[in-house]
Enzyme design. Structure first.
Site, PDB file in Angstrom:
ATOM      1  N   ARG A 150      17.671  -8.157 -24.380  1.00  0.00           N
ATOM      2  CA  ARG A 150      17.693  -7.312 -25.562  1.00  0.00           C
ATOM      3  C   ARG A 150      17.013  -7.837 -26.744  1.00  0.00           C
ATOM      4  O   ARG A 150      16.701  -7.356 -27.724  1.00  0.00           O
ATOM      5  CB  ARG A 150      19.272  -6.847 -25.598  1.00  0.00           C
ATOM      6  N   HIS A 188      22.142  -1.592 -18.933  1.00  0.00           N
ATOM      7  CA  HIS A 188      23.581  -1.594 -18.681  1.00  0.00           C
ATOM      8  C   HIS A 188      24.001  -2.879 -17.776  1.00  0.00           C
ATOM      9  O   HIS A 188      22.896  -2.845 -16.609  1.00  0.00           O
ATOM     10  CB  HIS A 188      24.261  -0.583 -18.165  1.00  0.00           C
TER      11      HIS A 188
END
EC number: 2.7.4.6
Length: 151
Positions: free
Chosen positions: A103, A116
């Site tokens: 991320r 996820h």
């Protein structure tokens, strides 16, 4: 072996980041036991995110995860794999994710945070059962390089 479920969300797939993200887990020495491209339907999304039902972001999350194809994968390794995977993924908000994390390197917005990952070994098993039938998983297969990764 400890397992974690990964979902490369619609933004990761649409941005062409599948290979870049998957390769990080392979390079770290984790084994893929299952991997597939799929379209998540509303019922599956609600089942997977059931713990968030009633929260302000729930409906938007369901709409988002069902908006385009995702890649779902199961990675496995020695105890501590889930913690390792979570570290590799980075903070939920990409703006706060450390450089070098998925991320931190590729994410921009908390609502489009690419991936996820299971948050506990128990969640890893529960989530794996939601997305994969037992026959879709390859168990503890041997790689010739495992001796160079694990003692």
């Amino acid at each position: 072996m400890e397992r974690a479920l990964l979902i490369l969300k619609p933004d990761a797939v649409q941005r062409g980041l599948i290979g870049a993200i998957i390769s990080r887990f392979e390079q770290r020495g984790l084994k893929f036991q299952g991997l597939k491209l799929m379209q998540v339907d509303e019922a599956l999304a609600r089942r997977h995110y059931a713990e968030h039902e009633g929260k302000s972001f729930f409906e938007g999350l369901v709409k988002y995860i069902t908006s385009a194809p995702v890649v779902v994968a199961v990675v496995a390794g020695k105890p501590g794999t889930v913690e390792l995977v979570r570290t590799m993924v980075g903070a939920t908000n990409p703006a706060k994710a450390a450089p070098g994390t998925i991320r931190g390197d590729f994410g921009v917005d908390i609502g489009r945070n690419l991936i996820h990952a299971s948050d506990s070994p128990e969640s890893g098993e529960r989530e794996t059962a939601i997305f994969f039938q037992p026959h879709e998983l390859i168990g503890d297969w041997n790689r010739t390089l495992d001796g160079w990764i694990y003692e």
